[in-house]
Design a protein around this motif. Structure first.
Motif, mmCIF file in Angstrom:
data_model
loop_
_atom_site.group_PDB
_atom_site.id
_atom_site.type_symbol
_atom_site.label_atom_id
_atom_site.label_comp_id
_atom_site.label_asym_id
_atom_site.label_seq_id
_atom_site.Cartn_x
_atom_site.Cartn_y
_atom_site.Cartn_z
ATOM 1 N N LEU A 177 32.755 35.843 41.915
ATOM 2 C CA LEU A 177 33.453 34.850 41.108
ATOM 3 C C LEU A 177 34.265 35.530 40.007
ATOM 4 O O LEU A 177 35.445 35.226 39.794
ATOM 5 C CB LEU A 177 32.450 33.877 40.491
ATOM 6 N N VAL A 178 33.642 36.462 39.303
ATOM 7 C CA VAL A 178 34.318 37.153 38.200
ATOM 8 C C VAL A 178 35.501 37.964 38.719
ATOM 9 O O VAL A 178 36.601 37.935 38.152
ATOM 10 C CB VAL A 178 33.317 38.052 37.437
ATOM 11 N N TRP A 179 35.307 38.666 39.831
ATOM 12 C CA TRP A 179 36.396 39.474 40.376
ATOM 13 C C TRP A 179 37.574 38.603 40.797
ATOM 14 O O TRP A 179 38.737 38.954 40.593
ATOM 15 C CB TRP A 179 35.915 40.315 41.556
ATOM 16 N N PRO A 194 44.888 50.604 45.819
ATOM 17 C CA PRO A 194 45.442 49.268 45.582
ATOM 18 C C PRO A 194 44.367 48.200 45.746
ATOM 19 O O PRO A 194 43.434 48.363 46.552
ATOM 20 C CB PRO A 194 46.525 49.128 46.666
ATOM 21 N N ILE A 195 44.484 47.122 44.996
ATOM 22 C CA ILE A 195 43.538 46.030 45.119
ATOM 23 C C ILE A 195 44.229 44.800 45.705
ATOM 24 O O ILE A 195 45.434 44.616 45.575
ATOM 25 C CB ILE A 195 42.880 45.660 43.766
ATOM 26 N N ARG A 201 36.140 32.827 45.031
ATOM 27 C CA ARG A 201 35.339 34.048 45.164
ATOM 28 C C ARG A 201 36.092 35.073 45.993
ATOM 29 O O ARG A 201 36.763 34.728 46.947
ATOM 30 C CB ARG A 201 33.977 33.738 45.807
ATOM 31 N N LEU A 202 35.953 36.309 45.578
ATOM 32 C CA LEU A 202 36.606 37.409 46.268
ATOM 33 C C LEU A 202 35.741 38.642 46.079
ATOM 34 O O LEU A 202 35.387 38.991 44.948
ATOM 35 C CB LEU A 202 38.001 37.644 45.676
ATOM 36 N N TYR A 235 30.122 48.078 43.243
ATOM 37 C CA TYR A 235 31.343 47.315 43.057
ATOM 38 C C TYR A 235 32.234 47.911 41.965
ATOM 39 O O TYR A 235 31.749 48.420 40.949
ATOM 40 C CB TYR A 235 31.020 45.873 42.688
ATOM 41 N N VAL A 236 33.523 47.766 42.165
ATOM 42 C CA VAL A 236 34.526 48.129 41.163
ATOM 43 C C VAL A 236 34.784 46.925 40.267
ATOM 44 O O VAL A 236 34.782 45.778 40.716
ATOM 45 C CB VAL A 236 35.831 48.563 41.867
#
Length: 252
Positions: free
Chosen positions: A64-66, A140-141, A150-151, A161-162
């Motif tokens: 959720l935050v990402w 790259p993201i 969500r992602l 996690y990054v």
């Protein structure tokens, strides 16, 4: 409409050989980036931004935050530096002045306008790093074309996690960033406070500290802020109007 420069402010700028500019969210807002405390719209209106900017929020739901930060990356990439950003870059090119920028903003609009930023005091949205080993992440993201709830975050080589390189509530500021901003304020002939509400500390303490050392402080903001009673001069104008007018008045 012509932006009228307070004569005292113009004279201070003409005499200054070292200028420190402290910028906040109001400067980026003029490029179309909403301030952190603006009411969210669409998908993100259901979530409290405070809960998305904390270690607790990350640990509870990193996807959720990402997703929220990926959306914010997309917003930053979709806008351009405004006239105020470009004016600071031109001012810094003058041979007769040393100009430093310390910012609360986590975007790269100053850099894209051609400025070198001394300190991103609240970190950088685009400086991704591992959430565990802290190794920078350079790949790259993925930025979704439309907001998603969500992602999954990218994964570091260590398997964790990054995360974005911003400062979350309760975290320490980037090493050396605040000290660099403080030194620049103390060594300045003039401090300009541009587009910041003066709510978030310790950044909001910098104007008072500078004044305590005899450095004149000017607030450039169209609205009254928490800092308005703690500066020497007030210029009620936006960054995109005031800064180009000031730099043009200083001449070549």
């Amino acid at each position: 409409m012509e932006c009228l420069i307070p004569p005292t402010v113009l004279e201070l700028a003409r005499r200054a050989r070292a200028v420190t500019v402290l910028t906040g969210a109001g400067m980026s807002a003029e490029s179309g980036i909403p301030t952190f405390r603006d009411p969210a719209t669409g998908l993100w209106s259901r979530f409290d931004p405070m809960s998305l900017a904390s270690q607790d929020g990350w640990e509870a739901d990193p996807e959720l935050v990402w997703a929220w930060y990926a959306w914010r990356v997309g917003r930053v990439r979709s806008v351009e530096p405004n006239a105020g950003h470009h004016a600071l870059a031109r001012w810094a090119q003058r041979d007769d002045v040393r100009l430093h920028i310390a910012t609360q903003n986590i975007d790269d609009l100053h850099e894209r306008a051609g400025s070198e930023v001394l300190a991103h005091v609240h970190g950088s949205l685009l400086a991704f790093r591992c959430s565990v080993c802290q190794e920078p992440y350079q790949a790259p993201i993925e930025v979704p074309a439309e907001p998603v709830e969500r992602l999954e975050p990218p994964v570091c080589d260590c398997g964790q996690y990054v995360r974005p390189g911003v400062v979350w509530f309760g975290e320490m500021l980037p090493q050396g960033a605040f000290d660099a901003a403080l030194d620049a304020c103390l060594e300045a002939d003039l401090v300009l406070v541009v587009g910041t509400s003066g709510i978030v500390y310790p950044f909001a303490s910098l104007p008072d500290i500078a004044r305590g050392h005899g450095v004149p402080v000017v607030e450039i903001n169209p609205e009254e802020t928490n800092l308005s009673d703690h500066v020497d001069h007030i210029w009620r104008a936006s960054a995109a109007a005031a800064l180009p007018a000031l730099v043009e008045a200083l001449g070549n």
